[in-house]
Design a protein around this motif. Sequence first.
Motif, PDB file in Angstrom:
ATOM      1  N   VAL A 174      23.856  57.374  24.686  1.00  0.00           N
ATOM      2  CA  VAL A 174      22.534  57.574  24.089  1.00  0.00           C
ATOM      3  C   VAL A 174      21.508  57.358  25.199  1.00  0.00           C
ATOM      4  N   ASN A 175      20.784  58.410  25.546  1.00  0.00           N
ATOM      5  CA  ASN A 175      19.827  58.356  26.654  1.00  0.00           C
ATOM      6  C   ASN A 175      18.491  57.740  26.248  1.00  0.00           C
ATOM      7  N   LYS A 176      18.012  58.106  25.067  1.00  0.00           N
ATOM      8  CA  LYS A 176      16.731  57.562  24.600  1.00  0.00           C
ATOM      9  C   LYS A 176      16.560  57.851  23.125  1.00  0.00           C
ATOM     10  N   VAL A 177      15.685  57.090  22.501  1.00  0.00           N
ATOM     11  CA  VAL A 177      15.289  57.284  21.112  1.00  0.00           C
ATOM     12  C   VAL A 177      13.771  57.438  21.122  1.00  0.00           C
ATOM     13  N   THR A 178      13.281  58.507  20.496  1.00  0.00           N
ATOM     14  CA  THR A 178      11.841  58.748  20.452  1.00  0.00           C
ATOM     15  C   THR A 178      11.397  58.717  18.992  1.00  0.00           C
ATOM     16  N   LEU A 179      10.389  57.903  18.717  1.00  0.00           N
ATOM     17  CA  LEU A 179       9.842  57.759  17.373  1.00  0.00           C
ATOM     18  C   LEU A 179       8.593  58.631  17.250  1.00  0.00           C
ATOM     19  N   TYR A 180       8.476  59.348  16.140  1.00  0.00           N
ATOM     20  CA  TYR A 180       7.331  60.208  15.880  1.00  0.00           C
ATOM     21  C   TYR A 180       6.748  59.867  14.520  1.00  0.00           C
ATOM     22  N   HIS A 211      11.751  51.909   6.941  1.00  0.00           N
ATOM     23  CA  HIS A 211      12.620  52.888   6.299  1.00  0.00           C
ATOM     24  C   HIS A 211      13.952  53.006   7.029  1.00  0.00           C
ATOM     25  N   GLY A 212      15.007  53.242   6.238  1.00  0.00           N
ATOM     26  CA  GLY A 212      16.334  53.472   6.788  1.00  0.00           C
ATOM     27  C   GLY A 212      16.543  54.945   7.093  1.00  0.00           C
ATOM     28  N   PHE A 213      17.496  55.225   7.958  1.00  0.00           N
ATOM     29  CA  PHE A 213      17.807  56.590   8.376  1.00  0.00           C
ATOM     30  C   PHE A 213      19.297  56.827   8.223  1.00  0.00           C
ATOM     31  N   PRO A 214      19.709  58.092   8.037  1.00  0.00           N
ATOM     32  CA  PRO A 214      21.136  58.361   7.904  1.00  0.00           C
ATOM     33  C   PRO A 214      21.859  58.160   9.227  1.00  0.00           C
ATOM     34  N   SER A 215      23.171  58.087   9.158  1.00  0.00           N
ATOM     35  CA  SER A 215      23.972  58.029  10.382  1.00  0.00           C
ATOM     36  C   SER A 215      23.684  59.279  11.205  1.00  0.00           C
ATOM     37  N   ASN A 250      22.800  54.280  14.678  1.00  0.00           N
ATOM     38  CA  ASN A 250      23.360  54.560  13.357  1.00  0.00           C
ATOM     39  C   ASN A 250      22.930  53.543  12.317  1.00  0.00           C
ATOM     40  N   ASN A 251      22.270  52.470  12.732  1.00  0.00           N
ATOM     41  CA  ASN A 251      21.780  51.449  11.804  1.00  0.00           C
ATOM     42  C   ASN A 251      20.273  51.223  11.931  1.00  0.00           C
ATOM     43  N   ILE A 252      19.573  52.172  12.511  1.00  0.00           N
ATOM     44  CA  ILE A 252      18.163  51.971  12.843  1.00  0.00           C
ATOM     45  C   ILE A 252      17.282  51.994  11.586  1.00  0.00           C
ATOM     46  N   GLU A 253      16.266  51.160  11.617  1.00  0.00           N
ATOM     47  CA  GLU A 253      15.209  51.163  10.611  1.00  0.00           C
ATOM     48  C   GLU A 253      13.885  51.253  11.355  1.00  0.00           C
ATOM     49  N   VAL A 254      13.030  52.172  10.930  1.00  0.00           N
ATOM     50  CA  VAL A 254      11.758  52.405  11.607  1.00  0.00           C
ATOM     51  C   VAL A 254      10.662  52.453  10.547  1.00  0.00           C
ATOM     52  N   GLY A 255       9.503  51.929  10.898  1.00  0.00           N
ATOM     53  CA  GLY A 255       8.376  51.966   9.977  1.00  0.00           C
ATOM     54  C   GLY A 255       7.057  52.056  10.704  1.00  0.00           C
TER      55      GLY A 255
END
Length: 190
Positions: free
Chosen positions: A75-81, A62-66, A137-142
């Motif tokens: 950017v220190n970290k990105v956490t996926l939930y 899935h795509g995410f908004p900017s 800003n261009n991340i896709e996560v699934g």
Amino acid sequence: MATVTLRPNSDAGLYEPNTVDVYNTVGGVNSYDPPFYVVIDETTVDYGDFIMATNGLGGSLHGFPSSGIPMVCTVNKVTLYAHMSNGSASNRGFYLNDFNTYYVPDSAEGGGESYLHVLELSTNPDTSSPWALTDVNNIEVGHMVGADGKATVKLFQLYIVIDYTEGQSGTTHEGEVALSSLSYLRTKKA
């Protein structure tokens, strides 16, 4: 430090599409038709709406908004939930930007119908470099089902949290130009 939470706003793809279903409590819909993200983007998890991957190796991206994060930042970290059924962290995971690699969550807490799976990434695993603003800003996560070939996983909710620090005057982010380094000349005709 500050954080911003992003929720999916588009579908980027399905892995093994014949193994992925969407269930929606509105009318009891069971559909292969997009959009899929609308059943997992809620602020409060809804166990009646979900994307279900079956028969091993199924999943969605899935795509995410900017992010709306200031251009001058770190950017220190990105956490996926992800709230997913079945708690075996070794057999559930996240896709990041494509279907080539999945990442096993750091933890899976909960019980019953849903477990909260969490994966904290202090660097971009695709590059092994610090996160750039263009990355988030261009991340896709699934989500995905592990390789045991027997599992069924329901994805109830998916979101990411970006932890960042606003930069100081004159600092720039990759690919950006600090405004203080630009000068403008304005002329006026008499």
